[in-house]
Design an enzyme around this catalytic site. Structure first.
Site, PDB file in Angstrom:
ATOM      1  N   THR A   1      -1.507  -7.664  -0.746  1.00 10.59           N
ATOM      2  CA  THR A   1      -0.097  -7.291  -0.541  1.00 10.59           C
ATOM      3  C   THR A   1       0.577  -8.513   0.091  1.00 10.59           C
ATOM      4  O   THR A   1      -0.108  -9.482   0.461  1.00 10.59           O
ATOM      5  CB  THR A   1       0.040  -6.105   0.441  1.00 10.59           C
ATOM      6  OG1 THR A   1      -0.416  -6.548   1.738  1.00 10.59           O
ATOM      7  CG2 THR A   1      -0.762  -4.892   0.008  1.00 10.59           C
TER       8      THR A   1
ATOM      9  N   SER B   1      -7.338   0.336   9.489  1.00  5.61           N
ATOM     10  CA  SER B   1      -7.754  -0.966   8.960  1.00  5.61           C
ATOM     11  C   SER B   1      -9.235  -1.175   9.236  1.00  5.61           C
ATOM     12  O   SER B   1      -9.772  -0.622  10.205  1.00  5.61           O
ATOM     13  CB  SER B   1      -6.956  -2.083   9.658  1.00  5.61           C
ATOM     14  OG  SER B   1      -7.481  -3.349   9.334  1.00  5.61           O
TER      15      SER B   1
ATOM     16  N   ASN C   1     -14.120  -4.099  12.890  1.00  3.00           N
ATOM     17  CA  ASN C   1     -14.565  -5.491  12.902  1.00  3.00           C
ATOM     18  C   ASN C   1     -14.447  -6.057  14.315  1.00  3.00           C
ATOM     19  O   ASN C   1     -13.699  -5.549  15.146  1.00  3.00           O
ATOM     20  CB  ASN C   1     -13.691  -6.353  11.979  1.00  3.00           C
ATOM     21  CG  ASN C   1     -13.852  -5.991  10.505  1.00  3.00           C
ATOM     22  OD1 ASN C   1     -14.838  -5.364  10.122  1.00  3.00           O
ATOM     23  ND2 ASN C   1     -12.884  -6.396   9.701  1.00  3.00           N
TER      24      ASN C   1
ATOM     25  N   TYR D   1      -4.196  -5.913  17.453  1.00  4.20           N
ATOM     26  CA  TYR D   1      -4.177  -5.196  16.163  1.00  4.20           C
ATOM     27  C   TYR D   1      -5.444  -4.358  16.015  1.00  4.20           C
ATOM     28  O   TYR D   1      -5.372  -3.157  15.715  1.00  4.20           O
ATOM     29  CB  TYR D   1      -4.073  -6.220  15.029  1.00  4.20           C
ATOM     30  CG  TYR D   1      -4.016  -5.619  13.643  1.00  4.20           C
ATOM     31  CD1 TYR D   1      -2.881  -4.947  13.190  1.00  4.20           C
ATOM     32  CD2 TYR D   1      -5.104  -5.736  12.767  1.00  4.20           C
ATOM     33  CE1 TYR D   1      -2.822  -4.413  11.904  1.00  4.20           C
ATOM     34  CE2 TYR D   1      -5.050  -5.204  11.489  1.00  4.20           C
ATOM     35  CZ  TYR D   1      -3.913  -4.542  11.062  1.00  4.20           C
ATOM     36  OH  TYR D   1      -3.863  -4.010   9.787  1.00  4.20           O
TER      37      TYR D   1
ATOM     38  N   ASP E   1      11.681   3.084   5.239  1.00  5.53           N
ATOM     39  CA  ASP E   1      11.306   1.671   5.331  1.00  5.53           C
ATOM     40  C   ASP E   1      12.429   0.865   5.964  1.00  5.53           C
ATOM     41  O   ASP E   1      13.613   1.214   5.844  1.00  5.53           O
ATOM     42  CB  ASP E   1      11.002   1.126   3.917  1.00  5.53           C
ATOM     43  CG  ASP E   1      10.103  -0.093   3.935  1.00  5.53           C
ATOM     44  OD1 ASP E   1       8.929   0.018   3.525  1.00  5.53           O
ATOM     45  OD2 ASP E   1      10.571  -1.186   4.362  1.00  5.53           O
TER      46      ASP E   1
ATOM     47  N   ASN F   1       2.051   4.892   7.281  1.00 11.25           N
ATOM     48  CA  ASN F   1       1.498   3.663   6.697  1.00 11.25           C
ATOM     49  C   ASN F   1       2.097   2.387   7.277  1.00 11.25           C
ATOM     50  O   ASN F   1       1.390   1.383   7.411  1.00 11.25           O
ATOM     51  CB  ASN F   1       1.718   3.706   5.177  1.00 11.25           C
ATOM     52  CG  ASN F   1       1.494   2.363   4.531  1.00 11.25           C
ATOM     53  OD1 ASN F   1       0.371   1.905   4.404  1.00 11.25           O
ATOM     54  ND2 ASN F   1       2.583   1.704   4.138  1.00 11.25           N
TER      55      ASN F   1
ATOM     56  N   ILE G   1       0.832  -1.208   0.000  1.00 13.36           N
ATOM     57  CA  ILE G   1       0.000   0.000   0.000  1.00 13.36           C
ATOM     58  C   ILE G   1       0.868   1.259   0.000  1.00 13.36           C
ATOM     59  O   ILE G   1       0.576   2.243  -0.693  1.00 13.36           O
ATOM     60  CB  ILE G   1      -0.940  -0.023   1.234  1.00 13.36           C
ATOM     61  CG1 ILE G   1      -1.989  -1.131   1.056  1.00 13.36           C
ATOM     62  CG2 ILE G   1      -1.580   1.335   1.470  1.00 13.36           C
ATOM     63  CD1 ILE G   1      -2.776  -1.464   2.328  1.00 13.36           C
TER      64      ILE G   1
ATOM     65  N   GLY H   1       0.736  -6.438  12.758  1.00 15.74           N
ATOM     66  CA  GLY H   1       0.214  -7.230  13.880  1.00 15.74           C
ATOM     67  C   GLY H   1      -0.987  -8.029  13.388  1.00 15.74           C
ATOM     68  O   GLY H   1      -1.231  -8.128  12.180  1.00 15.74           O
TER      69      GLY H   1
ATOM     70  N   LYS I   1      -5.564  -0.267  15.902  1.00 16.69           N
ATOM     71  CA  LYS I   1      -6.065   0.469  14.725  1.00 16.69           C
ATOM     72  C   LYS I   1      -7.295   1.308  15.094  1.00 16.69           C
ATOM     73  O   LYS I   1      -7.487   2.405  14.554  1.00 16.69           O
ATOM     74  CB  LYS I   1      -6.378  -0.497  13.582  1.00 16.69           C
ATOM     75  CG  LYS I   1      -5.144  -1.172  12.966  1.00 16.69           C
ATOM     76  CD  LYS I   1      -4.220  -0.204  12.237  1.00 16.69           C
ATOM     77  CE  LYS I   1      -3.197  -0.926  11.350  1.00 16.69           C
ATOM     78  NZ  LYS I   1      -2.277  -0.014  10.657  1.00 16.69           N
TER      79      LYS I   1
HETATM   80  N1  LIG Z   1      -2.982  -5.559   3.167  1.00 17.13           N
HETATM   81  C1  LIG Z   1      -4.110  -5.499   3.869  1.00 17.13           C
HETATM   82  O1  LIG Z   1      -5.059  -6.269   3.655  1.00 17.13           O
HETATM   83  C2  LIG Z   1      -4.265  -4.437   4.937  1.00 17.13           C
HETATM   84  C3  LIG Z   1      -5.538  -4.245   5.468  1.00 17.13           C
HETATM   85  C4  LIG Z   1      -5.715  -3.272   6.448  1.00 17.13           C
HETATM   86  C5  LIG Z   1      -4.642  -2.508   6.863  1.00 17.13           C
HETATM   87  N2  LIG Z   1      -3.416  -2.714   6.332  1.00 17.13           N
HETATM   88  C6  LIG Z   1      -2.318  -1.861   6.816  1.00 17.13           C
HETATM   89  O2  LIG Z   1      -1.640  -1.334   5.699  1.00 17.13           O
HETATM   90  C7  LIG Z   1      -0.309  -0.979   6.071  1.00 17.13           C
HETATM   91  C8  LIG Z   1       0.668  -1.478   5.014  1.00 17.13           C
HETATM   92  O3  LIG Z   1       0.514  -2.868   4.895  1.00 17.13           O
HETATM   93  P1  LIG Z   1       0.777  -3.661   3.532  1.00 17.13           P
HETATM   94  O4  LIG Z   1      -0.318  -4.649   3.412  1.00 17.13           O
HETATM   95  O5  LIG Z   1       1.031  -2.725   2.413  1.00 17.13           O
HETATM   96  O6  LIG Z   1       2.108  -4.440   3.935  1.00 17.13           O
HETATM   97  P2  LIG Z   1       3.394  -4.897   3.089  1.00 17.13           P
HETATM   98  O7  LIG Z   1       3.965  -6.009   3.878  1.00 17.13           O
HETATM   99  O8  LIG Z   1       3.054  -5.117   1.657  1.00 17.13           O
HETATM  100  O9  LIG Z   1       4.354  -3.615   3.162  1.00 17.13           O
HETATM  101  C9  LIG Z   1       4.730  -3.118   4.405  1.00 17.13           C
HETATM  102  C10 LIG Z   1       6.007  -2.294   4.263  1.00 17.13           C
HETATM  103  O10 LIG Z   1       6.266  -1.726   5.563  1.00 17.13           O
HETATM  104  C11 LIG Z   1       7.623  -1.971   5.910  1.00 17.13           C
HETATM  105  N3  LIG Z   1       7.735  -2.070   7.369  1.00 17.13           N
HETATM  106  C12 LIG Z   1       7.268  -3.058   8.165  1.00 17.13           C
HETATM  107  N4  LIG Z   1       7.604  -2.824   9.445  1.00 17.13           N
HETATM  108  C13 LIG Z   1       8.304  -1.660   9.459  1.00 17.13           C
HETATM  109  C14 LIG Z   1       8.938  -0.914  10.472  1.00 17.13           C
HETATM  110  N5  LIG Z   1       8.956  -1.335  11.747  1.00 17.13           N
HETATM  111  N6  LIG Z   1       9.573   0.231  10.123  1.00 17.13           N
HETATM  112  C15 LIG Z   1       9.595   0.654   8.843  1.00 17.13           C
HETATM  113  N7  LIG Z   1       9.024  -0.026   7.823  1.00 17.13           N
HETATM  114  C16 LIG Z   1       8.396  -1.172   8.133  1.00 17.13           C
HETATM  115  C17 LIG Z   1       7.985  -3.277   5.217  1.00 17.13           C
HETATM  116  O11 LIG Z   1       9.386  -3.387   5.052  1.00 17.13           O
HETATM  117  C18 LIG Z   1       7.226  -3.130   3.908  1.00 17.13           C
HETATM  118  O12 LIG Z   1       8.010  -2.470   2.927  1.00 17.13           O
HETATM  119  C19 LIG Z   1      -0.116  -1.529   7.488  1.00 17.13           C
HETATM  120  O13 LIG Z   1      -0.281  -0.486   8.428  1.00 17.13           O
HETATM  121  C20 LIG Z   1      -1.247  -2.545   7.636  1.00 17.13           C
HETATM  122  O14 LIG Z   1      -1.633  -2.719   8.978  1.00 17.13           O
HETATM  123  C21 LIG Z   1      -3.200  -3.663   5.369  1.00 17.13           C
END
Ligand SMILES: NC(=O)c1ccc[n+]([C@@H]2O[C@H](COP(=O)([O-])OP(=O)(O)OC[C@H]3O[C@@H](n4cnc5c(N)ncnc54)[C@H](O)[C@@H]3O)[C@@H](O)[C@H]2O)c1
Length: 263
Positions: A202, A155, A160, A168, A48, A101, A29, A105, A172
């Protein structure tokens, strides 16, 4: 007091010359959001854990004709947050957009009989405290520059109710309410909002998704597919850009109109 001025259509999404930080911007994202903001003209700092992925993202962003910077940063470490913001300001002069972003968890793994309070603390450190701290570090620059927009990735888990998601989901949910309060601290120059993705394809989601879970999710989703990172990035761009200049303190759920849970 800020005055309203009608904008031409092509100004609504224009971020030319603005400086944006995207945490977790190397993948998923965050990367999709960074690319959208760059298409709107913003210069981008990717903060990152994974520096090589961040450097690859920078190449893609620079190909869009803006400047970009990859910074190795663990959002769990305060020193990293301070050094990262200092580096962005040294390189670009200010910060206008902050996309909080990086987070994590959950994943249906938070069985309260099996995890410790440290696990729950980590959820809050990742999803709440790091973003709050980055607001504190960036808002003075935003106020000084006269343009500021902060967006958290929250999220659907924040609303939910599911088993094994209390840390988590709780963290959120704290993001949504924190954002609604912080708008009263940061206005009028700085707006703050949150985007709440439903299940979005993702690496983070793929680690817990099975065909059975996906089928169940789609049975509760009117727009019959799971989310893509670009779907979420569109909402991020809306909040970052001038089109939403009178929108603050809000959480927008981007979820195909439905609810996708792991249980
Ligand atoms: N994918 C989903 O379905 C979903 C749904 C709801 C919320 N989210 C939220 O979206 C956000 C991004 O998730 P995503 O699905 O794109 O994940 P992803 O795993 O595709 O990407 C996450 C990125 O964050 C970086 N990262 C992780 N921990 C870190 C830290 N401690 N410091 C710096 N960088 C860090 C990782 O290296 C990675 O590049 C998160 O906050 C997640 O909770 C995702």
């Amino acid at each position: 007091m800020q005055n309203f001025q009608h904008k031409a259509f092509d100004e609504l999404f224009d971020l030319s010359g603005k400086i944006a930080i995207v945490t977790g911007g190397a993948n998923g994202i965050g990367k999709a959001t960074a690319l959208r903001l760059a298409e709107a003209g913003a210069n981008i700092a990717i903060a990152d854990l994974k520096i090589e992925d961040a450097q690859a993202a920078v190449k893609d962003i620079e190909a869009l004709g803006v400047k970009a910077l990859a910074i190795e940063c663990n959002i769990l470490k305060d020193d990293d947050l301070v050094a990262m913001v200092d580096k962005v300001v040294a390189e670009f002069g200010t910060v206008n957009v902050l996309i909080n972003n990086a987070g994590g968890g959950g994943g249906g793994r938070e069985n309260p009989t099996k995890i410790s309070v440290d696990d729950i603390r980590r959820d809050f450190e990742l999803n709440v405290f790091s973003g709050w701290r980055l607001c504190q570090l960036c808002v003075p620059y935003m106020k000084e520059s006269g343009y500021g927009s902060i967006v958290f990735t929250t999220s659907m888990s924040s609303i939910n109710k599911s088993p094994n998601m209390s840390g988590y989901g709780g963290s959120k949910a704290a993001v949504n309410h924190m954002v609604a309060n912080l708008t009263h601290d940061f206005g009028p120059e700085v707006r703050i909002n949150a985007v709440g993705p439903g299940a979005t394809r993702t690496a983070a989601l793929e680690s817990v998704l099975t065909p059975e879970i996906e089928e169940r999710m789609l049975s509760h989703t009117p727009i019959k597919r799971l989310g893509e990172a670009d779907d979420i990035a569109g909402a991020m761009l809306y909040f970052a850009a001038p089109i939403s200049e009178w929108v603050s303190g809000q959480t927008l759920f981007v979820n195909g109109g439905g609810v996708q849970t792991l249980d």
